[in-house]
Design a protein around this motif. Sequence first.
Motif, PDB file in Angstrom:
ATOM      1  N   ALA A  14      -0.099   8.414  -8.302  1.00 59.16           N
ATOM      2  CA  ALA A  14       0.334   7.588  -7.014  1.00 59.16           C
ATOM      3  C   ALA A  14      -0.502   6.341  -6.929  1.00 59.16           C
ATOM      4  CB  ALA A  14      -0.122   8.251  -5.602  1.00 59.16           C
ATOM      5  N   GLN A  15      -1.616   6.399  -7.412  1.00 61.35           N
ATOM      6  CA  GLN A  15      -2.315   4.947  -7.636  1.00 61.35           C
ATOM      7  C   GLN A  15      -1.627   3.936  -8.406  1.00 61.35           C
ATOM      8  OE1 GLN A  15      -6.490   6.641  -8.267  1.00 61.35           O
ATOM      9  NE2 GLN A  15      -6.875   6.338  -6.206  1.00 61.35           N
ATOM     10  N   GLN A  16      -1.181   4.481  -9.624  1.00 60.03           N
ATOM     11  CA  GLN A  16      -0.724   3.564 -10.548  1.00 60.03           C
ATOM     12  C   GLN A  16       0.648   2.913  -9.872  1.00 60.03           C
ATOM     13  OE1 GLN A  16       0.018   5.950 -14.173  1.00 60.03           O
ATOM     14  NE2 GLN A  16      -2.164   6.113 -14.297  1.00 60.03           N
ATOM     15  N   ASN A  17       1.293   3.648  -8.763  1.00 64.96           N
ATOM     16  CA  ASN A  17       2.568   3.227  -8.496  1.00 64.96           C
ATOM     17  C   ASN A  17       2.427   2.855  -6.996  1.00 64.96           C
ATOM     18  OD1 ASN A  17       4.536   3.645 -10.595  1.00 64.96           O
ATOM     19  ND2 ASN A  17       3.562   5.675 -10.762  1.00 64.96           N
ATOM     20  N   ALA A  18       1.301   2.483  -6.650  1.00 58.40           N
ATOM     21  CA  ALA A  18       1.027   2.170  -4.950  1.00 58.40           C
ATOM     22  C   ALA A  18       1.910   1.260  -4.536  1.00 58.40           C
ATOM     23  CB  ALA A  18      -0.332   1.675  -5.057  1.00 58.40           C
ATOM     24  N   ASP A  19       2.417  -0.046  -5.332  1.00 57.19           N
ATOM     25  CA  ASP A  19       3.488  -0.844  -4.563  1.00 57.19           C
ATOM     26  C   ASP A  19       4.565  -0.102  -4.364  1.00 57.19           C
ATOM     27  OD1 ASP A  19       1.304  -2.845  -4.998  1.00 57.19           O
ATOM     28  OD2 ASP A  19       1.939  -3.530  -6.905  1.00 57.19           O
ATOM     29  N   THR A  23       6.412   0.962  -0.022  1.00 59.39           N
ATOM     30  CA  THR A  23       7.744   1.034   0.627  1.00 59.39           C
ATOM     31  C   THR A  23       8.387   2.294   1.080  1.00 59.39           C
ATOM     32  OG1 THR A  23       8.419  -0.587  -0.910  1.00 59.39           O
ATOM     33  CG2 THR A  23      10.189   0.310   0.087  1.00 59.39           C
ATOM     34  N   VAL A  24       7.927   3.416   0.492  1.00 57.98           N
ATOM     35  CA  VAL A  24       8.160   4.829   0.961  1.00 57.98           C
ATOM     36  C   VAL A  24       7.259   5.134   2.143  1.00 57.98           C
ATOM     37  CG1 VAL A  24       8.002   7.161   0.415  1.00 57.98           C
ATOM     38  CG2 VAL A  24       8.851   5.679  -1.251  1.00 57.98           C
ATOM     39  N   GLY A  29       7.454   5.633   8.204  1.00 56.65           N
ATOM     40  CA  GLY A  29       7.072   5.251   9.591  1.00 56.65           C
ATOM     41  C   GLY A  29       8.015   4.775  10.409  1.00 56.65           C
ATOM     42  N   GLU A  30       9.054   3.878   9.716  1.00 59.06           N
ATOM     43  CA  GLU A  30      10.101   3.438  10.504  1.00 59.06           C
ATOM     44  C   GLU A  30      11.088   4.628  10.970  1.00 59.06           C
ATOM     45  OE1 GLU A  30      12.058   0.632   8.132  1.00 59.06           O
ATOM     46  OE2 GLU A  30      10.393  -0.702   7.967  1.00 59.06           O
ATOM     47  N   LEU A  31      11.291   5.620  10.172  1.00 59.06           N
ATOM     48  CA  LEU A  31      12.027   6.847  10.672  1.00 59.06           C
ATOM     49  C   LEU A  31      11.375   7.509  11.710  1.00 59.06           C
ATOM     50  CD1 LEU A  31      14.376   8.655  10.094  1.00 59.06           C
ATOM     51  CD2 LEU A  31      12.939  10.110   8.659  1.00 59.06           C
ATOM     52  N   VAL A  32      10.277   7.875  11.742  1.00 60.69           N
ATOM     53  CA  VAL A  32       9.406   8.594  12.747  1.00 60.69           C
ATOM     54  C   VAL A  32       9.275   7.597  13.976  1.00 60.69           C
ATOM     55  CG1 VAL A  32       7.111   9.467  13.205  1.00 60.69           C
ATOM     56  CG2 VAL A  32       7.954   9.732  10.967  1.00 60.69           C
ATOM     57  N   ASP A  33       9.142   6.372  13.513  1.00 60.48           N
ATOM     58  CA  ASP A  33       8.924   5.528  15.194  1.00 60.48           C
ATOM     59  C   ASP A  33      10.413   5.507  15.680  1.00 60.48           C
ATOM     60  OD1 ASP A  33       7.940   3.625  16.705  1.00 60.48           O
ATOM     61  OD2 ASP A  33       8.842   2.132  15.673  1.00 60.48           O
ATOM     62  N   GLU A  48       0.130   4.566   8.667  1.00 61.88           N
ATOM     63  CA  GLU A  48       0.693   3.687   7.450  1.00 61.88           C
ATOM     64  C   GLU A  48      -0.497   2.977   6.585  1.00 61.88           C
ATOM     65  OE1 GLU A  48       3.975   1.173   8.400  1.00 61.88           O
ATOM     66  OE2 GLU A  48       5.188   2.813   9.434  1.00 61.88           O
ATOM     67  N   GLU A  49      -1.044   2.265   7.546  1.00 57.98           N
ATOM     68  CA  GLU A  49      -2.143   1.548   6.854  1.00 57.98           C
ATOM     69  C   GLU A  49      -3.297   2.384   6.302  1.00 57.98           C
ATOM     70  OE1 GLU A  49      -1.953  -1.724   6.337  1.00 57.98           O
ATOM     71  OE2 GLU A  49      -0.044  -1.509   7.312  1.00 57.98           O
ATOM     72  N   ALA A  50      -3.435   3.586   6.799  1.00 52.41           N
ATOM     73  CA  ALA A  50      -4.401   4.460   6.059  1.00 52.41           C
ATOM     74  C   ALA A  50      -3.837   4.972   4.955  1.00 52.41           C
ATOM     75  CB  ALA A  50      -4.917   5.483   7.081  1.00 52.41           C
ATOM     76  N   ALA A  51      -2.686   5.322   4.852  1.00 53.62           N
ATOM     77  CA  ALA A  51      -1.966   5.982   3.610  1.00 53.62           C
ATOM     78  C   ALA A  51      -2.093   4.988   2.338  1.00 53.62           C
ATOM     79  CB  ALA A  51      -0.668   6.275   4.039  1.00 53.62           C
ATOM     80  N   LYS A  52      -1.628   3.588   2.775  1.00 55.80           N
ATOM     81  CA  LYS A  52      -1.730   2.682   1.867  1.00 55.80           C
ATOM     82  C   LYS A  52      -3.282   2.132   1.334  1.00 55.80           C
ATOM     83  CE  LYS A  52       2.135  -0.111   3.866  1.00 55.80           C
ATOM     84  NZ  LYS A  52       2.686  -1.249   4.531  1.00 55.80           N
ATOM     85  N   LYS A  53      -4.320   2.526   2.435  1.00 55.71           N
ATOM     86  CA  LYS A  53      -5.439   2.264   1.796  1.00 55.71           C
ATOM     87  C   LYS A  53      -5.893   3.455   0.799  1.00 55.71           C
ATOM     88  CE  LYS A  53     -10.033   1.400   3.753  1.00 55.71           C
ATOM     89  NZ  LYS A  53     -10.830   1.179   4.795  1.00 55.71           N
TER      90      LYS A  53
END
Length: 58
Positions: A14-19, A23-24, A29-33, A48-53
């Motif tokens: 997951a860390q190697q493919n963070a970028d 998008t996922v 997040g858009e779907l849930v929103d 979303e921001e916490a997951a990215k971090k």
Amino acid sequence: MDFKSLANKAMDLAQQNADKLDTVIEKAGELVDKQTEGKFAAQINTVEEAAKKALRSE
């Protein structure tokens, strides 16, 4: 392979493919929103921001 080593391998990938995962995370997040009609937009953005971090921390 035990669960802990499997989880570590998944986190490494997951860390190697963070970028790509950013998008996922955004699409999820858009779907849930959309499903909640924007009632929880602020909380969704926070998650979303916490997951990215989390993807970028070791």
